[in-house]
Design an enzyme around this catalytic site. Structure first.
Site, PDB file in Angstrom:
ATOM      1  N   PRO A 280       0.827  -1.222   0.000  1.00 35.15           N
ATOM      2  CA  PRO A 280       0.000   0.000   0.000  1.00 35.15           C
ATOM      3  C   PRO A 280       0.854   1.262   0.000  1.00 35.15           C
ATOM      4  CG  PRO A 280       0.158  -0.872   2.224  1.00 35.15           C
ATOM      5  CD  PRO A 280       0.913  -1.822   1.341  1.00 35.15           C
ATOM      6  N   ARG A 282      -0.851   4.919  -1.190  1.00 35.44           N
ATOM      7  CA  ARG A 282      -1.837   5.970  -0.952  1.00 35.44           C
ATOM      8  C   ARG A 282      -2.601   5.766   0.364  1.00 35.44           C
ATOM      9  NH1 ARG A 282      -4.085   8.451  -5.586  1.00 35.44           N
ATOM     10  NH2 ARG A 282      -3.503   6.570  -6.695  1.00 35.44           N
ATOM     11  N   ARG A 318      -1.316  16.249  -9.691  1.00 35.39           N
ATOM     12  CA  ARG A 318      -2.455  15.338  -9.858  1.00 35.39           C
ATOM     13  C   ARG A 318      -3.680  15.991 -10.514  1.00 35.39           C
ATOM     14  NH1 ARG A 318      -4.967  12.639  -6.627  1.00 35.39           N
ATOM     15  NH2 ARG A 318      -4.818  10.652  -7.679  1.00 35.39           N
ATOM     16  N   TYR A 322      -4.359  14.087 -13.926  1.00 35.18           N
ATOM     17  CA  TYR A 322      -5.453  13.108 -13.922  1.00 35.18           C
ATOM     18  C   TYR A 322      -6.812  13.761 -13.721  1.00 35.18           C
ATOM     19  CZ  TYR A 322      -1.433  10.428 -12.087  1.00 35.18           C
ATOM     20  OH  TYR A 322      -0.209   9.875 -11.863  1.00 35.18           O
ATOM     21  N   CYS A 349       2.933  28.915 -15.969  1.00 32.66           N
ATOM     22  CA  CYS A 349       2.412  29.371 -17.267  1.00 32.66           C
ATOM     23  C   CYS A 349       1.854  28.224 -18.092  1.00 32.66           C
ATOM     24  CB  CYS A 349       3.522  30.088 -18.022  1.00 32.66           C
ATOM     25  SG  CYS A 349       3.958  31.567 -17.140  1.00 32.66           S
ATOM     26  N   GLU A 350       0.809  27.656 -17.617  1.00 31.93           N
ATOM     27  CA  GLU A 350       0.089  26.581 -18.308  1.00 31.93           C
ATOM     28  C   GLU A 350      -1.383  26.775 -17.981  1.00 31.93           C
ATOM     29  OE1 GLU A 350       1.174  23.735 -19.976  1.00 31.93           O
ATOM     30  OE2 GLU A 350       3.322  23.910 -19.580  1.00 31.93           O
TER      31      GLU A 350
HETATM   32  N1  LLP Z   1       2.734  -1.576  -6.010  1.00 38.50           N
HETATM   33  C1  LLP Z   1       2.970  -1.315  -7.298  1.00 38.50           C
HETATM   34  C2  LLP Z   1       3.661  -2.309  -8.113  1.00 38.50           C
HETATM   35  C3  LLP Z   1       2.573  -0.086  -7.838  1.00 38.50           C
HETATM   36  O1  LLP Z   1       2.809   0.181  -9.115  1.00 38.50           O
HETATM   37  C4  LLP Z   1       1.917   0.873  -7.025  1.00 38.50           C
HETATM   38  C5  LLP Z   1       1.505   2.150  -7.557  1.00 38.50           C
HETATM   39  C6  LLP Z   1       1.700   0.544  -5.664  1.00 38.50           C
HETATM   40  C7  LLP Z   1       2.102  -0.694  -5.206  1.00 38.50           C
HETATM   41  C8  LLP Z   1       1.032   1.487  -4.726  1.00 38.50           C
HETATM   42  O2  LLP Z   1      -0.261   1.749  -5.098  1.00 38.50           O
HETATM   43  P1  LLP Z   1      -1.250   2.547  -4.106  1.00 38.50           P
HETATM   44  O3  LLP Z   1      -1.474   1.679  -2.894  1.00 38.50           O
HETATM   45  O4  LLP Z   1      -0.580   3.800  -3.739  1.00 38.50           O
HETATM   46  O5  LLP Z   1      -2.466   2.730  -4.897  1.00 38.50           O
HETATM   47  N2  LLP Z   1       0.604   8.827  -9.478  1.00 38.50           N
HETATM   48  C9  LLP Z   1      -0.699   8.173  -9.408  1.00 38.50           C
HETATM   49  C10 LLP Z   1      -0.613   6.831  -8.791  1.00 38.50           C
HETATM   50  C11 LLP Z   1       0.325   5.894  -9.484  1.00 38.50           C
HETATM   51  C12 LLP Z   1       0.402   4.558  -8.817  1.00 38.50           C
HETATM   52  C13 LLP Z   1       1.499   3.754  -9.388  1.00 38.50           C
HETATM   53  N3  LLP Z   1       1.671   2.488  -8.763  1.00 38.50           N
HETATM   54  C14 LLP Z   1      -1.652   9.099  -8.655  1.00 38.50           C
HETATM   55  O6  LLP Z   1      -1.255  10.199  -8.281  1.00 38.50           O
HETATM   56  O7  LLP Z   1      -2.819   8.759  -8.465  1.00 38.50           O
END
Ligand code: LLP
Length: 430
Positions: A280, A282, A318, A322, A349-350
């Site tokens: 985990p 996020r 973000r 997104y 400047c975007e």
């Molecule tokens: N494990 C792997 C192999 C991953 O690629 C990721 C996230 C995680 C764990 C962790 O995922 P989480 O629990 O945080 O969802 N920049 C994007 C998120 C990209 C996530 C990439 N991989 C955003 O700001 O939403």
């Protein structure tokens, strides 16, 4: 009024926003803005909630360093007992510097270089999560050169739709991540023939910010099929890594409770007695952090009112990348406030440099705003675009605050650039 429920460490006290027992206005005065502020209590609660949900099983919680790799935060996670999911040698170096145990590190990522693999082998990490056949052979080659064994798992694409933003869906058939489900058995057989490869686990990560339990269940069921098939071939899987991906509340999402997540998974895992691994990111840090920013100007155009703030897309990408929603709230609440609709925009400047559009706020020049849920994929994704210095970061615990990363200086910004050229006027005139 914004709902503060997802942020148990935030509260208004006499119209002033506090994080734990510290006023955000005080933090802005001490450290300036823009400023990332994290709550240790929120972070440790989120971590413990995860580990306690799986306490009945041997479990390793490998925090995804990519979500936020600040050394102080990593150190606190080490102290809480966390392992780490890394995707580069740089992240591994961060973990080691923070005192992390390499035997609790899993290495994910589709493009591991030879140097990175060698570094990780020498560091004696727990497992490589292999994402392609070519990577398998590269790891074999590196391990053989070092006369070492590499512990591996394959990241398998269970081909389930996580029903999240397409940019953060990773477990579908056509994704660049992982190996296709149908080829997994064949790859395990090949790996089993290699001298320096030790098969340890199986792994999947289907995406991020997932708020529906079913994709996790489907993915697990598919992976369990593979574990069974492998067993019949004499290949024993000793750990099962279910990745990360658990969503949080940004606006009005109802995240999956850890109790429900654990119950759904554990009730299907009676036939598997190995270790469980989770990655985990996020869920641990997302709602433990906010971005504090100051309103520079209010600006009116015929159709919009802008609140131009001192944070921008270079600090928090973000929303631009997104179209992500982050709650934006006033740090000081005026009594009998009149709300106006603002687009909260940064100075970059975007046109896309909007941190939040159509936000009902009562604000004026000089006021502070807090942009919530920015602990994950906030500071780590920041840049120096427009020659802007990256924000400082502060960790709060009860009534204490600690600077955990300094605001960049101009010297920091030009550190990598070679100034020899400044003494000559042009390359063509010597
Ligand atoms: N494990 C792997 C192999 C991953 O690629 C990721 C996230 C995680 C764990 C962790 O995922 P989480 O629990 O945080 O969802 N920049 C994007 C998120 C990209 C996530 C990439 N991989 C955003 O700001 O939403």
């Amino acid at each position: 009024m914004a709902n503060l429920t997802p942020f148990p460490e935030l509260s208004y006290r006499q119209q002033e926003l506090y994080i734990e027992d510290i006023s955000l206005t005080d933090l802005a005065t001490i450290y300036g803005t823009p400023l990332y502020v994290y709550s240790y209590s929120a972070l440790s609660k989120a971590y413990r909630e995860f580990s306690e949900a799986f306490a009945s099983r041997e479990t390793m919680i490998c925090y995804a360093v990519k979500a936020n790799g600040n050394l102080a935060l990593l150190r606190e996670l080490v102290m809480l007992g966390a392992g780490f999911d890394i995707v580069s040698a740089g992240e591994l170096k961060r973990v080691l510097k923070a005192g992390g145990d390499p035997q609790k590190v899993v290495f994910s990522g589709v493009g591991k270089s030879k140097e990175e693999i060698i570094f990780a082998l020498n560091a004696n990490i727990f497992c490589f999560n292999i994402e392609s056949e070519a990577e398998l052979y590269r790891i074999q080659e590196c391990a053989s050169e070092l006369n070492m064994d590499a512990n591996v798992s394959f990241r398998v694409n269970p081909d389930v739709d996580p029903k999240t933003h397409p940019y953060i869906s990773t477990g579908l058939k056509n994704s660049k991540f992982g190996v296709p489900f149908d080829t997994a058995i064949d790859l395990y057989k090949k790996a089993n023939q290699l001298n320096n490869i030790i098969i340890k686990g199986i792994d999947c990560h289907i995406g991020s910010q997932i708020t529906d339990l079913n994709p996790f269940i489907e993915a697990l069921e598919r992976i369990l099929e593979l574990i069974d098939e492998l067993k019949h071939l004499g290949i024993i899987i000793s750990h099962l890594d279910l990745g990360g991906g658990l969503g949080i509340t940004y606006k009005d999402e109802s995240p999956i409770s850890l109790a429900a997540y654990a119950e759904a998974l554990l009730s299907r895992l009676h036939g598997f007695s190995g270790k469980l691994v989770f990655e985990p990111g996020r869920r641990i840090i997302g709602n433990s952090g906010l971005l504090l920013t100051k309103v520079e100007f209010l600006k009116h155009s015929p159709e919009h009112q802008f609140a131009i703030v001192d944070a921008a897309m270079n600090d928090l990408v973000r929303p631009s990348l997104y179209d992500a929603w982050h709650e934006i709230i006033e740090v000081t609440r005026q009594p009998n406030l009149t709300l106006n609709e603002f687009d909260v925009a940064g100075p970059v400047c975007e046109t896309g440099d909007i941190l939040g559009s159509k936000r009902k706020l009562s604000t004026k020049s000089g006021d502070l705003l807090a942009i919530l849920s920015t602990g994950a994929y906030g500071s780590v994704m920041s840049s120096n675009y427009n020659a802007r210095s990256r924000a400082a970061e502060v960790l709060v615990y009860k009534d204490q605050h600690y600077l955990i990363s300094q605001r960049e200086s101009f010297d920091d910004l030009i550190r990598r650039e070679l100034t020899d050229f400044l003494t000559q006027s042009s390359l063509t005139k010597t």
